[in-house]
Write a protein that holds these residues in place. Structure first.
Motif, short mmCIF file in Angstrom:
data_model
loop_
_atom_site.label_atom_id
_atom_site.label_comp_id
_atom_site.label_asym_id
_atom_site.label_seq_id
_atom_site.Cartn_x
_atom_site.Cartn_y
_atom_site.Cartn_z
N PRO A 63 0.80 -1.24 0.00
CA PRO A 63 0.00 0.00 0.00
C PRO A 63 0.82 1.28 0.00
N ILE A 64 2.15 1.16 0.21
CA ILE A 64 2.97 2.36 0.20
C ILE A 64 3.09 2.95 -1.20
N PHE A 65 2.78 2.15 -2.22
CA PHE A 65 2.84 2.64 -3.60
C PHE A 65 1.56 3.41 -3.89
N THR A 66 1.56 4.66 -3.47
CA THR A 66 0.40 5.53 -3.61
C THR A 66 0.88 6.96 -3.63
N ASN A 67 -0.03 7.92 -3.63
CA ASN A 67 0.35 9.34 -3.58
C ASN A 67 0.26 9.90 -2.16
N ILE A 68 -0.87 9.64 -1.50
CA ILE A 68 -1.04 10.05 -0.11
C ILE A 68 -1.22 8.79 0.73
N LEU A 69 -0.29 8.56 1.65
CA LEU A 69 -0.34 7.39 2.52
C LEU A 69 -0.74 7.84 3.92
N LEU A 70 -1.87 7.36 4.41
CA LEU A 70 -2.28 7.63 5.78
C LEU A 70 -1.75 6.51 6.67
N ALA A 71 -0.76 6.82 7.47
CA ALA A 71 -0.19 5.87 8.42
C ALA A 71 -0.91 6.07 9.74
N ASP A 72 -2.00 5.33 9.93
CA ASP A 72 -2.89 5.55 11.06
C ASP A 72 -2.32 4.94 12.34
N GLU A 73 -2.19 5.78 13.37
CA GLU A 73 -1.63 5.37 14.67
C GLU A 73 -0.26 4.71 14.48
N ILE A 74 0.65 5.47 13.94
CA ILE A 74 1.97 4.95 13.60
C ILE A 74 2.74 4.51 14.83
#
Length: 355
Positions: A111-122
């Protein structure tokens, strides 16, 4: 660096789009104007942002809505203690070639291959998995078994942190915090805003956003922001502000007494680029001292390391940064009014408890 007449028109266009984005977001998001502005500044600076706030403040909804309005591909990763690095970056899988019945390994993109990555509760995932983001955030590449894969530009990581719960969390190390341009705080809504939230969310109405910008325009804007003029006295002002966070060279006694480690030159770069982006999104061709002051706190609050005295007395990075701004001579002679909030202090104490 001179700005051509065509580039000035593009800046004016971006200013109009910025206003439209903010107006469209009001259909889904109540309040959070300052946080929205800071996220957009981070995106148009080509950098990443860390979003801190208690659950239920519309962090995920806001980031997803911005990706829709900017016509950028969006992915969300829910960070958990059992998440592995390959769950983010991707993994090698064995596939069969039907033409000759042979087998070979093929890389399945994560999923890191995107434009905006939401890393929820990193901060919910162990350091081994957190570090999987480092290469992607800095180099915009992903490595797997000796092969490097480029991420499709633009690429932004918007990571969220929950400051309340302390059990089962893994605080981000300073080296990774420094990769984020901004640390953005989400505050509670006012009574009037909470009333509007209830009226908005209990209805069946669902607004569908129409993209306001193309990916190509955003990529051009990332180059255009560097051309925004910064007068020499404002460059010097930025350097003075950042150097005053370093105890060995600071001229501010309050900072010397409470800071263990000041910010690095990367922070100085973040302040200046953020000020350029803020000026551009407001249709201006040059940075002002106010631009610098408006973004100094989100740019520095996660980079200032306090000493034991400050920790024991509950002093926050925001308080120290305000004090530095108040006591650092500005080209326009302005002094920031004391606007420190109890919410900011509570967030810092909660996050400090996780260390």
């Amino acid at each position: 660096m001179n700005i051509t007449s065509e580039e000035k028109q593009e800046i004016q266009h971006l200013c109009g789009v910025h206003q439209q984005v903010c107006e469209q977001l009001k259909k889904r998001i109540v309040g959070l104007e300052e946080a929205i502005d800071q996220i957009l500044i981070s995106i148009f600076s080509g950098s990443h942002a860390l979003v801190v706030g208690v659950p239920g403040l519309a962090k995920t909804l806001l980031i997803r809505s911005i990706s829709e309005l900017l016509d950028l591909q969006f992915s969300r990763i829910q960070f958990t203690p059992d998440l592995m690095p390959s769950d983010i970056t991707g993994t090698e899988i064995l596939v069969e070639d039907t033409s000759d019945n042979s087998r070979k390994f093929s890389f399945l993109k994560g999923p890191i291959f995107t434009n905006i990555l939401l890393a929820d509760e990193i901060n919910r995932t162990p350091p081994k998995t957190q570090s999987a983001l480092l290469e992607a955030m800095e180099e915009h590449t992903v490595s797997s078994i000796g092969t490097r894969f480029d991420l499709d530009p633009p690429f932004f990581v918007l990571a969220t942190q929950n400051p309340v719960e302390q059990e089962g969390t893994y605080p981000l190390p300073i080296s990774q915090l420094d990769r984020f341009m901004f640390n953005i705080l989400f505050d509670y809504p006012s009574r009037e805003q909470e009333y509007r939230i209830l009226r908005l969310t209990v209805s069946n109405k669902s607004d569908v956003f129409t993209p306001l910008l193309s990916k190509e325009t955003i990529l051009k804007s990332l180059q255009l922001v560097r051309k925004i003029h910064t007068p020499q006295e404002l460059v010097d002002y930025t350097i003075r502000l950042c150097r005053n966070t370093r105890p060995d060279v600071s001229k501010i006694q309050f900072a010397i007494d409470n800071i263990a480690w000041g910010v690095s030159p990367r922070a100085t770069q973040a302040v200046l680029v953020g000020a350029k982006a803020r000026a551009m999104l407001r249709g201006r061709f040059a940075v002002t001292a106010q631009d610098i002051r408006e973004i100094i706190q989100p740019a520095l609050r996660h980079r200032v390391v306090l000493n034991y005295v400050a920790e024991a007395e509950g002093i926050t990075p925001d308080e120290i940064i305000e004090h530095i701004v108040d006591n650092t001579p500005s080209p326009d002679g302005y002094k920031r009014k004391n606007t420190n909030s109890n919410y900011s202090q509570k967030l810092y104490i909660a996050m400090a408890g996780q260390r």
